[in-house]
Design a protein around this motif. Structure first.
Motif, PDB file in Angstrom:
ATOM      1  N   SER A 174     -14.587   5.113   3.973  1.00  0.00           N
ATOM      2  CA  SER A 174     -13.972   5.018   2.816  1.00  0.00           C
ATOM      3  C   SER A 174     -14.821   4.166   1.504  1.00  0.00           C
ATOM      4  O   SER A 174     -14.173   3.203   0.982  1.00  0.00           O
ATOM      5  CB  SER A 174     -12.654   4.230   2.904  1.00  0.00           C
ATOM      6  N   GLY A 175     -16.077   4.297   1.554  1.00  0.00           N
ATOM      7  CA  GLY A 175     -16.856   3.759   0.825  1.00  0.00           C
ATOM      8  C   GLY A 175     -17.385   2.444   0.971  1.00  0.00           C
ATOM      9  O   GLY A 175     -18.035   1.591   0.337  1.00  0.00           O
TER      10      GLY A 175
ATOM     11  N   PRO B  54      -7.114  -0.373   2.424  1.00  0.00           N
ATOM     12  CA  PRO B  54      -5.911  -0.218   2.414  1.00  0.00           C
ATOM     13  C   PRO B  54      -5.347   0.885   3.708  1.00  0.00           C
ATOM     14  O   PRO B  54      -6.421   1.859   3.707  1.00  0.00           O
ATOM     15  CB  PRO B  54      -5.516   0.368   1.015  1.00  0.00           C
ATOM     16  N   LYS B  55      -4.523   0.539   4.403  1.00  0.00           N
ATOM     17  CA  LYS B  55      -4.135   1.436   5.384  1.00  0.00           C
ATOM     18  C   LYS B  55      -3.918   2.969   4.907  1.00  0.00           C
ATOM     19  O   LYS B  55      -4.555   3.882   5.893  1.00  0.00           O
ATOM     20  CB  LYS B  55      -2.713   1.094   6.195  1.00  0.00           C
TER      21      LYS B  55
ATOM     22  N   VAL C 149      -4.577   7.442  15.530  1.00  0.00           N
ATOM     23  CA  VAL C 149      -4.592   5.758  15.599  1.00  0.00           C
ATOM     24  C   VAL C 149      -4.716   5.052  14.045  1.00  0.00           C
ATOM     25  O   VAL C 149      -4.049   4.357  13.895  1.00  0.00           O
ATOM     26  CB  VAL C 149      -6.120   5.351  16.096  1.00  0.00           C
ATOM     27  N   LEU C 150      -5.426   5.722  13.263  1.00  0.00           N
ATOM     28  CA  LEU C 150      -5.657   4.987  12.001  1.00  0.00           C
ATOM     29  C   LEU C 150      -3.931   5.034  11.168  1.00  0.00           C
ATOM     30  O   LEU C 150      -3.898   4.159  10.263  1.00  0.00           O
ATOM     31  CB  LEU C 150      -6.496   5.813  10.994  1.00  0.00           C
ATOM     32  N   ARG C 151      -3.289   6.320  11.434  1.00  0.00           N
ATOM     33  CA  ARG C 151      -2.055   6.243  10.774  1.00  0.00           C
ATOM     34  C   ARG C 151      -1.199   5.327  11.468  1.00  0.00           C
ATOM     35  O   ARG C 151      -0.242   4.816  10.737  1.00  0.00           O
ATOM     36  CB  ARG C 151      -1.415   7.672  10.866  1.00  0.00           C
ATOM     37  N   ALA C 152      -1.196   4.889  12.665  1.00  0.00           N
ATOM     38  CA  ALA C 152      -0.210   4.096  13.440  1.00  0.00           C
ATOM     39  C   ALA C 152      -0.592   2.572  13.639  1.00  0.00           C
ATOM     40  O   ALA C 152       0.298   1.874  13.896  1.00  0.00           O
ATOM     41  CB  ALA C 152      -0.150   4.580  14.872  1.00  0.00           C
TER      42      ALA C 152
ATOM     43  N   LYS D 151     -10.885  -3.744   8.388  1.00  0.00           N
ATOM     44  CA  LYS D 151      -9.593  -4.145   8.284  1.00  0.00           C
ATOM     45  C   LYS D 151      -8.684  -3.567   7.596  1.00  0.00           C
ATOM     46  O   LYS D 151      -8.929  -3.182   6.394  1.00  0.00           O
ATOM     47  CB  LYS D 151      -9.780  -5.707   8.142  1.00  0.00           C
ATOM     48  N   ALA D 152      -7.550  -3.011   8.215  1.00  0.00           N
ATOM     49  CA  ALA D 152      -6.606  -2.308   7.581  1.00  0.00           C
ATOM     50  C   ALA D 152      -5.703  -3.422   6.792  1.00  0.00           C
ATOM     51  O   ALA D 152      -5.301  -4.197   7.682  1.00  0.00           O
ATOM     52  CB  ALA D 152      -5.740  -1.422   8.652  1.00  0.00           C
ATOM     53  N   ILE D 153      -5.491  -3.101   5.884  1.00  0.00           N
ATOM     54  CA  ILE D 153      -4.399  -4.073   5.117  1.00  0.00           C
ATOM     55  C   ILE D 153      -3.178  -3.085   4.293  1.00  0.00           C
ATOM     56  O   ILE D 153      -3.365  -1.844   4.194  1.00  0.00           O
ATOM     57  CB  ILE D 153      -5.129  -4.760   4.078  1.00  0.00           C
TER      58      ILE D 153
END
Length: 546
Positions: free
Chosen positions: A447-448, A455-456, A511-514, A544-546
């Motif tokens: 994601s760059g 962001p999630k 996994v990334l969606r959940a 880190k997903a936010i």
């Protein structure tokens, strides 16, 4: 003269003889005959003057010939032939005079009649010293014979003299332009056709001039012929001498000129140039024309023409360099010759136009990278690029539309050597050493980002991992071949998913969606294949997903 039928001329001569006898009785004949002596003396002086002037002309001819035999030679040789012919026939006529005087003065030896003067030239006994000046029998017998209508032939005859004079005339005319003033004068002076005498009777040349003519008059006429010969000789020699420079151009300026094929010389080569004196007339401007091609048939230039400014005898060519490349033009110089004829002198102009350029090298950046095309610009001052050849000690080098491309073979150093064709020979233009290095290792990004918060929803929409060649100027694309995806499960245990290729597979996407916000995921053991074939492992990416 009493017996036989006499011709009108013989009758007239007989009558003149009777008159002469009467004049002798009156003491007039001596004065008349002495008048011939006076005329002959004047002709002898004129003849000698011509001879002396001719000798001066020959001396000038000889001096010019000594200085430039190639130029003067053809004219000098003709002049020497004219001199030889004139001397031969003048001496021949002197011998006729000797025979005549010896015939009327038998008591005088022939060696006394002709001798050398103070200048060493042959001279004839003065007529004043000839007592029998009125004798016409001897000269008539020698020159004509007893039959005036059928003159005698042979040595010292008038016919033989006539033949020699005609040969002399005809030979001289071959050295002259047709219908020239001198040629016409020769034809008139040495004309030997029939003439009418005082009685209206047509006579041939020998009889008209020498039959029944007293010694004094005959000798005088022969001297007159000699004078004509010397005069003709003088005219011819002057004409030939003037002809040497008649076709030569006259110039008032001499300048040194140096013409070199090139003013740029490579070390080890030889500077070559032609050095000479250039002559021109600053008061007379030629016509100079320049164009695409020269038409030799019509002596004109064709195609687009270029104006040439001419000042003080010189032409100045000025052609704007609007495009790069090789250019050739042809032209002609038109110049009026001394004869008035316009002579044409073709020439050509060839030159190269190059874009303004300079070579600036960063000495710390002389690097070639493995696995990519390394562009190189190679130039040599004063040499066209199509004449340059390059080689490399490590890898390969080849031409490209923009210049050259180097593909090194291994890490280390590479020497690029340059040669060029200069004046038909290959010249070494030098070499330069370059370092050969590996391409820098790329940075893995998701994601760059190579780390940090994402962001999630953006993370879930990302297609995969990218290997970014950050700050590397070469157009290189490196693709991830495999990676491990590590995340923390709901039970608190971490799990690793191994993926082949750069894209996120379905497991990774689920996994990334959940995952809950605040969760961390790690992409590690990221493998990439470099352009040179080497496999490298990139630094892990922690998101880190936010």
């Amino acid at each position: 003269m009493a017996g036989g039928k006499l011709s009108p001329r013989q009758k007239m001569i007989g009558m003149m003889y009777l008159v002469l006898t009467a004049l002798l009785a009156m003491n007039v004949s001596k004065d008349i005959l002495n008048a011939f002596v006076t005329v002959n003396d004047g002709l002898e002086k004129t003849k000698n003057n011509f001879r002396d002037k001719n000798e001066d002309q020959y001396a000038a001819f000889q001096a010019s010939y000594s200085e430039n035999q190639a130029k003067v030679g053809p004219f000098y040789n003709k002049a020497m032939e004219v001199k030889k012919l004139a001397d031969e026939i003048v001496n021949y006529i002197d011998q006729i005079k000797v025979e005549i005087i010896a015939g009327v003065e038998p008591s005088i030896p022939k060696e006394k009649i002709i001798g050398k003067d103070e200048f060493g030239s042959d001279t004839i006994l003065n007529l004043m010293n000839v007592r029998v000046k009125d004798n016409y029998i001897v000269p008539t017998n020698i020159l004509v014979g007893s039959e005036p209508a059928n003159p005698k032939t042979g040595k010292y005859s008038a016919l033989e003299l006539k033949s020699k004079l005609e040969g002399f005339r005809d030979k001289l005319i071959t050295y002259l332009p047709a219908e020239s003033a001198i040629a016409n004068s020769l034809q008139e002076t040495f004309k030997f056709g029939e003439k009418r005498n005082a009685s209206g009777v047509v006579e041939n040349w020998p009889s008209y001039n020498f039959y029944g003519v007293p010694t004094a008059a005959t000798v005088t006429l022969l001297t007159k012929i000699q004078t004509d010969i010397r005069n003709a000789e003088s005219d011819l020699v002057k004409y030939l001498y003037a002809s040497v420079d008649a076709a030569s151009y006259k110039f008032n300026v001499l300048e040194s000129a140096v013409i070199s094929p090139s003013n740029y010389i490579i070390q080890g080569d030889t500077f070559r140039a032609e050095v000479f004196l250039a002559a021109f007339d600053s008061t007379k401007n030629p016509q100079v024309f320049l164009g695409e091609e020269y038409d030799s048939t019509n002596a004109t230039v064709t195609g687009d023409t270029i104006g040439v400014e001419v000042q003080q005898g010189k032409g100045f060519i000025k052609i704007p360099a609007r495009a790069e490349g090789d250019f050739t033009y042809e032209g002609v110089i038109k110049y009026k010759a001394p004869s008035g004829e316009i002579n044409n002198y073709p020439f050509n102009v060839a030159y190269k136009v190059a874009k303004p350029s300079t070579t600036i090298s960063a000495t710390k950046m002389n690097v070639f990278y493995l696995g990519v095309d390394n562009p190189v610009d190679i130039s040599a001052p004063g040499v066209a690029k199509d004449q340059i050849t390059a080689s490399i000690s490590n890898g390969s080098i080849s031409k490209s539309p923009e210049g050259w491309v180097v593909k090194p073979g291994k890490v280390g150093t590479a020497n690029v050597s340059v040669t060029a064709e200069v004046d038909g020979k290959r010249q070494n233009m030098g070499s330069m050493e370059f370092r050969v290095k590996k391409i820098p290792t790329p940075i893995a990004e998701v994601s760059g980002k190579n780390s940090g918060a994402v962001p999630k929803n953006k993370l879930a929409a990302t297609a995969g991992i990218i290997a970014n060649m950050e700050n590397f100027e070469f157009d290189v694309r490196v693709v991830v071949s495999s990676y491990d995806f590590v995340y923390v499960q709901a039970n608190g245990l971490s799990k690793t998913i191994s993926v082949t290729g750069p894209r996120f597979d379905d497991q990774v996407k689920n996994v990334l969606r959940a995952i809950a916000p605040g969760s961390r995921v790690t992409f590690e053991n990221i493998k990439v294949k470099m352009p040179d074939g080497e496999l490298r492992t990139l630094s892990p990416v922690v998101i880190k997903a936010i």
